[in-house]
Write a protein that holds these residues in place. Structure first.
Motif, PDB file in Angstrom:
ATOM      1  N   ASN C 408      53.654  40.073  37.077  1.00 49.22           N
ATOM      2  CA  ASN C 408      53.818  41.308  36.314  1.00 49.22           C
ATOM      3  C   ASN C 408      53.615  42.551  37.179  1.00 49.22           C
ATOM      4  OD1 ASN C 408      54.205  39.961  33.847  1.00 49.22           O
ATOM      5  ND2 ASN C 408      51.985  39.632  33.701  1.00 49.22           N
ATOM      6  N   TYR C 409      52.893  42.386  38.304  1.00 45.97           N
ATOM      7  CA  TYR C 409      52.588  43.554  39.147  1.00 45.97           C
ATOM      8  C   TYR C 409      53.127  43.319  40.554  1.00 45.97           C
ATOM      9  CZ  TYR C 409      49.881  44.255  34.992  1.00 45.97           C
ATOM     10  OH  TYR C 409      49.535  44.379  33.688  1.00 45.97           O
ATOM     11  N   ASN C 410      52.383  42.623  41.372  1.00 48.87           N
ATOM     12  CA  ASN C 410      52.865  42.316  42.720  1.00 48.87           C
ATOM     13  C   ASN C 410      52.708  40.830  42.969  1.00 48.87           C
ATOM     14  OD1 ASN C 410      53.402  45.096  43.685  1.00 48.87           O
ATOM     15  ND2 ASN C 410      51.207  45.318  43.320  1.00 48.87           N
ATOM     16  N   GLU C 411      53.799  40.243  43.468  1.00 46.66           N
ATOM     17  CA  GLU C 411      53.779  38.805  43.653  1.00 46.66           C
ATOM     18  C   GLU C 411      52.920  38.406  44.852  1.00 46.66           C
ATOM     19  OE1 GLU C 411      57.664  37.131  43.973  1.00 46.66           O
ATOM     20  OE2 GLU C 411      56.913  35.081  44.087  1.00 46.66           O
ATOM     21  N   TYR C 412      52.812  39.321  45.828  1.00 48.66           N
ATOM     22  CA  TYR C 412      52.174  38.937  47.081  1.00 48.66           C
ATOM     23  C   TYR C 412      50.638  38.925  46.972  1.00 48.66           C
ATOM     24  CZ  TYR C 412      51.765  44.047  47.451  1.00 48.66           C
ATOM     25  OH  TYR C 412      51.493  45.354  47.205  1.00 48.66           O
ATOM     26  N   CYS C 413      50.006  38.247  47.932  1.00 54.50           N
ATOM     27  CA  CYS C 413      48.550  38.237  48.073  1.00 54.50           C
ATOM     28  C   CYS C 413      48.169  39.428  48.942  1.00 54.50           C
ATOM     29  CB  CYS C 413      48.125  36.933  48.749  1.00 54.50           C
ATOM     30  SG  CYS C 413      46.417  36.955  49.351  1.00 54.50           S
ATOM     31  N   SER C 414      47.152  40.174  48.519  1.00 51.92           N
ATOM     32  CA  SER C 414      46.766  41.367  49.285  1.00 51.92           C
ATOM     33  C   SER C 414      45.825  41.055  50.439  1.00 51.92           C
ATOM     34  CB  SER C 414      46.157  42.423  48.360  1.00 51.92           C
ATOM     35  OG  SER C 414      47.150  42.956  47.521  1.00 51.92           O
ATOM     36  N   LYS C 415      45.517  39.813  50.629  1.00 48.92           N
ATOM     37  CA  LYS C 415      44.936  39.304  51.861  1.00 48.92           C
ATOM     38  C   LYS C 415      43.470  39.675  52.125  1.00 48.92           C
ATOM     39  CE  LYS C 415      46.598  38.555  56.549  1.00 48.92           C
ATOM     40  NZ  LYS C 415      47.556  38.995  57.562  1.00 48.92           N
ATOM     41  N   VAL C 416      43.045  40.870  51.744  1.00 49.69           N
ATOM     42  CA  VAL C 416      41.685  41.293  52.109  1.00 49.69           C
ATOM     43  C   VAL C 416      40.699  41.214  50.945  1.00 49.69           C
ATOM     44  CG1 VAL C 416      42.453  42.819  53.961  1.00 49.69           C
ATOM     45  CG2 VAL C 416      42.274  43.715  51.636  1.00 49.69           C
ATOM     46  N   CYS C 417      41.203  41.044  49.708  1.00 46.76           N
ATOM     47  CA  CYS C 417      40.341  41.221  48.547  1.00 46.76           C
ATOM     48  C   CYS C 417      39.286  40.120  48.425  1.00 46.76           C
ATOM     49  CB  CYS C 417      41.173  41.300  47.284  1.00 46.76           C
ATOM     50  SG  CYS C 417      42.718  42.177  47.521  1.00 46.76           S
ATOM     51  N   CYS C 418      39.646  38.872  48.734  1.00 44.28           N
ATOM     52  CA  CYS C 418      38.660  37.797  48.652  1.00 44.28           C
ATOM     53  C   CYS C 418      37.470  38.129  49.533  1.00 44.28           C
ATOM     54  CB  CYS C 418      39.271  36.471  49.120  1.00 44.28           C
ATOM     55  SG  CYS C 418      40.313  35.710  47.883  1.00 44.28           S
ATOM     56  N   MET C 419      37.794  38.557  50.757  1.00 51.83           N
ATOM     57  CA  MET C 419      36.709  38.785  51.708  1.00 51.83           C
ATOM     58  C   MET C 419      35.874  39.998  51.325  1.00 51.83           C
ATOM     59  SD  MET C 419      36.687  36.237  53.585  1.00 51.83           S
ATOM     60  CE  MET C 419      35.311  36.815  54.542  1.00 51.83           C
ATOM     61  N   TYR C 420      36.534  41.094  50.917  1.00 49.13           N
ATOM     62  CA  TYR C 420      35.698  42.246  50.589  1.00 49.13           C
ATOM     63  C   TYR C 420      34.899  41.986  49.313  1.00 49.13           C
ATOM     64  CZ  TYR C 420      39.162  44.679  47.405  1.00 49.13           C
ATOM     65  OH  TYR C 420      39.992  45.040  46.392  1.00 49.13           O
ATOM     66  N   SER C 421      35.449  41.142  48.401  1.00 47.66           N
ATOM     67  CA  SER C 421      34.707  40.814  47.183  1.00 47.66           C
ATOM     68  C   SER C 421      33.434  40.041  47.512  1.00 47.66           C
ATOM     69  CB  SER C 421      35.577  39.978  46.245  1.00 47.66           C
ATOM     70  OG  SER C 421      36.689  40.727  45.831  1.00 47.66           O
ATOM     71  N   MET C 422      33.545  39.147  48.482  1.00 46.63           N
ATOM     72  CA  MET C 422      32.361  38.378  48.872  1.00 46.63           C
ATOM     73  C   MET C 422      31.361  39.271  49.610  1.00 46.63           C
ATOM     74  SD  MET C 422      33.782  34.605  49.703  1.00 46.63           S
ATOM     75  CE  MET C 422      35.242  34.886  50.625  1.00 46.63           C
ATOM     76  N   LYS C 423      31.921  40.245  50.349  1.00 41.94           N
ATOM     77  CA  LYS C 423      31.043  41.227  51.003  1.00 41.94           C
ATOM     78  C   LYS C 423      30.252  41.979  49.929  1.00 41.94           C
ATOM     79  CE  LYS C 423      32.730  45.296  52.048  1.00 41.94           C
ATOM     80  NZ  LYS C 423      33.673  46.259  52.651  1.00 41.94           N
ATOM     81  N   TYR C 424      30.928  42.366  48.837  1.00 40.82           N
ATOM     82  CA  TYR C 424      30.229  43.075  47.755  1.00 40.82           C
ATOM     83  C   TYR C 424      29.099  42.200  47.195  1.00 40.82           C
ATOM     84  CZ  TYR C 424      34.249  46.259  47.615  1.00 40.82           C
ATOM     85  OH  TYR C 424      35.220  47.142  47.929  1.00 40.82           O
ATOM     86  N   ALA C 425      29.440  40.924  46.951  1.00 44.58           N
ATOM     87  CA  ALA C 425      28.447  40.009  46.386  1.00 44.58           C
ATOM     88  C   ALA C 425      27.210  39.963  47.275  1.00 44.58           C
ATOM     89  CB  ALA C 425      29.061  38.615  46.230  1.00 44.58           C
ATOM     90  N   HIS C 426      27.465  39.859  48.559  1.00 40.28           N
ATOM     91  CA  HIS C 426      26.350  39.801  49.497  1.00 40.28           C
ATOM     92  C   HIS C 426      25.525  41.087  49.448  1.00 40.28           C
ATOM     93  CE1 HIS C 426      24.098  39.239  53.215  1.00 40.28           C
ATOM     94  NE2 HIS C 426      24.426  40.498  53.504  1.00 40.28           N
ATOM     95  N   LEU C 427      26.206  42.231  49.450  1.00 41.29           N
ATOM     96  CA  LEU C 427      25.499  43.508  49.492  1.00 41.29           C
ATOM     97  C   LEU C 427      24.736  43.757  48.195  1.00 41.29           C
ATOM     98  CD1 LEU C 427      28.160  45.707  51.334  1.00 41.29           C
ATOM     99  CD2 LEU C 427      26.022  44.795  52.257  1.00 41.29           C
ATOM    100  N   ILE C 428      25.294  43.298  47.068  1.00 41.35           N
ATOM    101  CA  ILE C 428      24.566  43.454  45.802  1.00 41.35           C
ATOM    102  C   ILE C 428      23.283  42.617  45.838  1.00 41.35           C
ATOM    103  CG2 ILE C 428      24.650  43.086  43.293  1.00 41.35           C
ATOM    104  CD1 ILE C 428      27.762  43.473  43.570  1.00 41.35           C
ATOM    105  N   LYS C 429      23.470  41.367  46.312  1.00 44.97           N
ATOM    106  CA  LYS C 429      22.305  40.485  46.414  1.00 44.97           C
ATOM    107  C   LYS C 429      21.250  41.056  47.364  1.00 44.97           C
ATOM    108  CE  LYS C 429      22.916  36.535  44.104  1.00 44.97           C
ATOM    109  NZ  LYS C 429      21.941  36.157  43.066  1.00 44.97           N
ATOM    110  N   GLU C 430      21.718  41.704  48.408  1.00 45.24           N
ATOM    111  CA  GLU C 430      20.813  42.261  49.401  1.00 45.24           C
ATOM    112  C   GLU C 430      20.009  43.423  48.807  1.00 45.24           C
ATOM    113  OE1 GLU C 430      22.034  42.966  53.818  1.00 45.24           O
ATOM    114  OE2 GLU C 430      22.266  44.885  52.775  1.00 45.24           O
ATOM    115  N   ARG C 431      20.718  44.262  48.003  1.00 46.80           N
ATOM    116  CA  ARG C 431      20.052  45.472  47.505  1.00 46.80           C
ATOM    117  C   ARG C 431      19.372  45.253  46.159  1.00 46.80           C
ATOM    118  NH1 ARG C 431      24.412  49.963  49.750  1.00 46.80           N
ATOM    119  NH2 ARG C 431      24.671  48.838  51.709  1.00 46.80           N
ATOM    120  N   ILE C 432      19.893  44.343  45.344  1.00 52.28           N
ATOM    121  CA  ILE C 432      19.253  44.023  44.068  1.00 52.28           C
ATOM    122  C   ILE C 432      19.071  42.510  44.044  1.00 52.28           C
ATOM    123  CG2 ILE C 432      19.343  44.356  41.555  1.00 52.28           C
ATOM    124  CD1 ILE C 432      21.643  46.345  42.031  1.00 52.28           C
ATOM    125  N   PRO C 433      18.021  42.015  44.684  1.00 55.45           N
ATOM    126  CA  PRO C 433      17.912  40.557  44.890  1.00 55.45           C
ATOM    127  C   PRO C 433      17.965  39.749  43.594  1.00 55.45           C
ATOM    128  CG  PRO C 433      16.314  41.726  46.231  1.00 55.45           C
ATOM    129  CD  PRO C 433      16.910  42.740  45.323  1.00 55.45           C
TER     130      PRO C 433
END
Lengths: 283, 133, 660
Positions: C408-433
């Motif tokens: 419905n939007y874009n067929e392609y994979c944007s390639k970076v989102c998985c990794m930056y999402s996991m980076k967010y998870a890590h940083l959230i855990k780091e700052r709000i354990p």
């Protein structure tokens, strides 16, 4: 109507707005018309307009470049003028167009007037010129009325088998004497040197024979695709009676079907062979 | 002389179709030897007069082949070719040259097999039609 | 009369095993204009080449036909043989006896031989009409333009400048840095983005070979590889940067506060501003739309009735160097360049296109880039992860593939989102354990150096991965509710969270179409710029001399963007290192005596290489040879045959047809 044309032409010539006014006068047979170039207000009295005025006067405009000229234009002629403007052969501001509402012109040759409408006028739906500076006659109420069109010669030929079509054109082209009358009278033929007159490359061949005549007539038809406005002057001028208009009309109708384009209707519309749609099913 | 082999002239663009025909060769695909190929830079270079001349000189069929729409080396040449050749084919048909005698095909440099198939089909069709009048 | 030499190559058995070479040679000898015909086992070999060279000299040949393999294979080889024998290389014509004959008709030897004779006859006919052609040397302007000051453009500019060439770097924002400057940390190494980026930005500003033009946009590109003429609009800053020292007094005292674009509207900036503290250049611009004094001037200019807004001019009064210049207008600068690198980057997918995710409607549903700013110490919350009401979130959902991998939007994979999402998870855990973090994913794509290791690390940190697409986000009774399907267990569930981060995909810049038009680039179906070849020419374009870098080609992460920047720079340096380039010898040519001046050719030319000129009072076409690429579309369209294509002239092609 004719008084109005004469008065307008005289005005234009008298005021110096134009150097020359291109119209029609009575031919020496006293029955048909011939092109007439009025250079003074007095000469404007010789102008006529009726169903015998078959010539497409736009033919003369490219030769008049650099001069302000007036021209009498039927609807079909006005489309030719548009073609010439679009192709840079006529400057719009150099031409004063006296448009004339037209009910069709007659099948007529020198000494042989007739009251029978030309076949092309039967298919034509334009009764008011598409471009003009001054209009003579009452434009018919919209939508413009259409003459009843019977089954066309194009369709009749299309329905025949390929072998018969080949034979039809073979027999006609075999008779072509390559006098070039079709080209000389055509308002869309203004090339400084026609492809068929060139010796290098020798496209057509010098001999007057079927293969050479075939290349000439087919090549010319193709060069008119998307440009011919169906004035049928080529066919009228042809001394051998070759039905060239059928060929041109076939191409014009295909161009309209495939590309939605009609020559000379809008000088700003892109020429169908100089543009494209990325996605189009035309093959 | 109805058993005469049909003669085919092929105008192939240098970047896709000519390369596709090369690939058919490299891959040793066999197709009928009836075609004579003329290399052009782009299908947009094919002046319809050349096709007319080919028929005048006795070709039984003419093939014009270029890059697939959208893949033109010169970005637009095949789009112009498509329009010109479409109208040419209609004109030729109207003149009594059967539609099947003039083929317009898009063949990429990777479609060697397709090129061989097109030539084979074309020659077969032309044999059915018989020689031109 | 041309003296044509015909050379038939056996190509070992490849040709001679099918085609009767002797018969072909005998037939060639009888063809018009042929002065010599011979054969050789391998024409392309050194002795084969010497054989041809000698025959050219002994027989005083003026045209050469080689019947061998495809010209796509060895045309260059034999052209060089002609050149070494003193003939113009374009007097060669090849007949393709191998790929187009012996190899495809190996079972029909008789017909193949006849076909070979025909092919030779066609080549002889074409060769007899061949004319010498010459490539013209065109001197190169040894400067490069880099468009876009993100990390890819910065890298390209630095590489080109370090190679010794002058570079102009144009950036439309008031600072360089691009998207990377907005990021907090980079995955998977967790380097601080601005700590690694800002030194590069400063290097650009200080580099003697780089001229930085921020707050400027390219408006028009004319010319061709080696010699582009580029019109650049320098937008009015209303601050004279030659006087400004970047002391900061003005933006500290400016009373007008508006949402900051850099902080995506989460924070505020003043009307005279630098986008962020480490901006390069560190000098402000005045936002003329929001500045009070500009509003006053506008009011006076419009002649409207009523009370004018107050004249503020505080910045002007406080500026110690008198750098404020209210009279400054946009300036148009035209410069010449030899090469252009386009590094215009990407935009973030706008998630308000997916109404069921509630972005823009629900509080605490935010985009990934907004979360980067929230994480960032210089961002609106000073780096504290906070909800809109100032509380810390305890449950956070991260939704992958927002606008990506979705027909419905874009067929392609944007390639970076998985990794930056996991980076967010890590940083959230780091700052709000004690926070719970949920990753809603389709597939986890972690292909890259250290990526899979990082994935394992966040798994170990207790981040919950839920395989399934989120169907809806809505207001629950306590915060937000996420409706999703767990495709591994097959259940449909609703999860209450405090915050939802939408991992938005990367899309082409909103004005990519306009940029493509200016630089004559093509775009792939996804809207990103099209490279010349996706495998073997990934930073070249069909517009010679224009190279691509960064995410304008398609989604990529920072190392890829840097690599693409360096790759584009290498291509540009390669071009600029040459003193001149050779023009295409096979170009269109106009015979003005035949030209009617209808200019159909001008309309058709895909390269704007044809223009009208007036010769003796008559309008005729003229070919700009340096732009012509030799497609011949014009020549095929010209009714009077006034325009021809060198190397594939009407005469040559007609000769081939007539030889049949």
């Amino acid at each position: 109507m004719i008084e109005e044309i004469r008065a307008k032409a005289a005005d234009l010539l008298r005021s110096g707005e134009v150097k020359c006014f291109i119209g029609y006068e009575r031919a020496s047979d006293g029955l048909t018309a011939r092109p007439f170039f009025a250079y003074s207000a007095d000469e404007a009295d010789r102008l006529i307009f009726d169903g015998t005025c078959v010539h497409n006067l736009a033919r003369y405009l490219p030769d008049m470049r650099g001069k302000r000229v007036g021209i009498l234009a039927k609807p079909c002629d006005s489309r030719s003028i548009n073609v010439l403007i679009r192709e840079g052969q006529v400057e719009r501001e150099e031409v004063y167009i006296v448009g004339v509402v037209c009910d069709g012109v007659y099948r007529t040759t020198w000494g042989k007037p007739s009251r029978e409408l030309q076949p092309r006028c039967l298919y034509c739906s334009k009764r008011t010129p598409v471009v003009y500076d001054y209009l003579v006659g009452q434009p018919p109420p919209a939508p413009e009325s259409q003459h009843p069109a019977s089954i066309s010669e194009v369709e009749a030929l299309e329905r025949k088998p390929a072998a018969e079509r080949w034979e039809f054109w073979r027999s006609h082209f075999a008779r072509c004497i390559r006098c070039n009358a079709c080209r000389q009278i055509c308002p869309a033929c203004y090339c400084p040197q026609c492809f068929s007159d060139q010796l290098d490359p020798l496209w057509t061949g010098i001999r007057i024979g079927l293969p050479q005549n075939w290349v000439w007539n087919v090549g010319r038809a193709l060069h008119l695709a998307g440009r011919c406005i169906d004035c049928e002057e080529c066919q009228r001028a042809c001394p051998m009676g070759i039905p060239l208009a059928i060929l041109n009309r076939k191409l014009a109708s295909r161009v309209k079907e495939l590309f939605g384009f009609e020559a000379g209707m809008d000088p700003r519309a892109p020429f169908p062979f100089a543009t494209f749609e990325k996605e189009e099913e035309i093959l | 002389m109805s058993d005469r082999e049909p003669r085919v002239v092929g105008f192939l663009c240098n970047w896709c179709s000519y390369a596709g025909a090369d690939l058919a060769g490299t891959s040793r695909m066999q197709y009928p030897p009836n075609i004579r190929i003329i290399r052009v830079p782009c299908s947009g270079r094919v002046d319809p007069l050349l096709v007319i001349k080919a028929f005048e000189r006795g070709a039984d069929g003419v093939l014009v082949s270029g890059c697939h729409p959208g893949d033109c080396h010169y970005t637009q040449g095949n789009y112009y070719a498509r329009r010109r050749l479409a109208i040419l084919r209609d004109l030729l048909e109207f003149l009594g040259i059967e539609r099947d005698r003039f083929r317009i095909e898009w063949v990429s440099a990777a479609e060697g097999q397709r090129f061989a198939q097109i030539v084979a089909d074309f020659v077969k069709k032309l044999k059915e039609l018989g020689p031109r009048r | 009369m041309a003296r044509i030499g015909v050379f038939i190559c056996h190509c070992g058995h490849n040709i001679a095993g099918v085609i009767d070479v002797g018969r072909v040679v005998e037939a060639a000898k009888r063809m018009p204009g042929v002065a010599y015909a011979g054969d050789y086992i391998y024409c392309c070999s050194d002795p084969g080449q010497a054989f041809i060279r000698q025959a050219i000299k002994e027989n005083r040949l003026t045209r050469v036909v080689v019947g061998a393999c495809s010209p796509r294979m060895h045309e260059k080889t034999f052209q060089e043989v002609l050149a070494s024998a003193g003939l113009n290389p374009f007097l060669l014509e090849m007949a393709n006896l191998r790929e187009h004959c012996s190899w495809v008709h190996s079972e029909a030897k008789e017909e193949a031989t006849e076909k070979a004779i025909d092919l030779i006859r066609m080549a002889v006919a074409k060769a007899s009409r061949a004319e010498p052609l010459f490539a013209k040397p065109i001197p190169i302007t040894k400067r490069a333009l880099v468009v876009g000051g993100g990390i890819a453009g910065i890298q390209a500019a630095l590489d080109i400048a370090n190679a010794g060439f002058e570079v102009v770097l144009v950036e439309r924002e008031p600072t360089i840095g691009g998207k990377m400057a907005k990021f907090d940390k980079t995955f998977p190494t967790l380097d601080c983005a601005s700590c690694i980026l800002t030194p590069r930005m400063v290097e650009v500003a200080k580099h003697p070979n780089i001229r930085l033009m921020t707050y400027a946009e390219v408006e028009e590109v004319k010319g061709y590889a080696g010699n582009f003429e580029v019109r650049i609009r320098q937008k009015a800053r209303k601050v004279d940067h030659s006087k400004c020292t970047g002391c900061g007094t003005c933006w500290q005292k400016c009373p007008t506060k508006v949402p900051s674009e850099f902080d995506l509207g989460l924070g505020k900036r003043t009307a005279i501003y630098i986008p962020f503290p480490q901006a390069v250049p560190p000098k402000p611009v005045i936002d003329t739309v929001n500045c009070r004094y500009m509003a006053y001037l506008e009011f006076v200019r419009s002649g409207r009735e009523g009370k004018p807004p107050p004249q503020c001019r505080i910045c002007e009064k406080l500026c110690p160097t008198g750098a404020i210049n209210w009279d400054e207008e946009d300036a148009i600068i035209t410069e010449r360049f030899g090469a252009i690198v386009v590094a215009t980057g990407y935009d973030l997918f706008d998630p308000s296109q997916i109404p069921q995710y509630g972005y823009g409607r629900l509080d605490n549903v935010i985009t990934s880039l907004e979360f980067e700013r929230i994480l960032n110490a210089s961002g609106p919350t000073g780096g504290r992860i906070l909800l809109k009401d100032g509380r810390e979130p305890k449950r956070v959902a991260i939704v992958h593939c927002v606008g990506s991998r979705d027909l419905n939007y874009n067929e392609y994979c944007s390639k970076v989102c998985c990794m930056y999402s996991m980076k967010y998870a890590h940083l959230i855990k780091e700052r709000i354990p004690d926070a719970e973090v949920y990753e809603f994913y389709i597939d986890v794509r972690s292909a890259g150096k250290g990526f899979e290791e990082f994935y394992n690390r966040v798994l170990d940190e207790g981040v919950r991965f839920v395989r399934g697409k989120v169907a809806e986000i809505f207001k629950g009774k306590d915060g937000l509710s996420v409706r999703f399907e767990d495709t591994l267990t097959g259940g449909r569930h609703v999860l209450s969270v405090d915050m939802v981060i939408l991992a938005c995909g990367l899309v082409p810049q909103r004005d990519a179409g306009e940029v493509a038009r200016i630089f004559k680039l093509s775009r792939s179906p996804d809207g990103f710029f099209l490279e010349k070849h996706p495998k073997l020419d990934p930073v070249n374009t069909h517009a010679d001399g224009v190279f691509l870098a960064g995410a304008c080609i398609g989604p990529c992460d920072i190392p890829d963007a840097v690599a693409r920047g360096s790759a584009a720079a290498a291509k540009a340096i390669g071009l600029l290192s040459r003193d001149e380039i050779l023009s295409e010898p096979m170009t269109a040519i106009v015979d003005i005596s035949k030209c009617s001046g209808c200019m159909l050719c001008e309309e058709i030319c895909p390269f704007d290489a044809i223009e009208p000129q007036v010769v003796r009072g008559k309008r005729v076409a003229r070919v700009k040879e340096e732009l012509c690429k030799g497609c011949g579309s014009c020549a095929a369209a010209c009714r009077s045959g006034a325009i021809n294509l060198r190397g594939f002239t009407h005469q040559q092609l007609l000769a081939e047809v007539e030889a049949l």
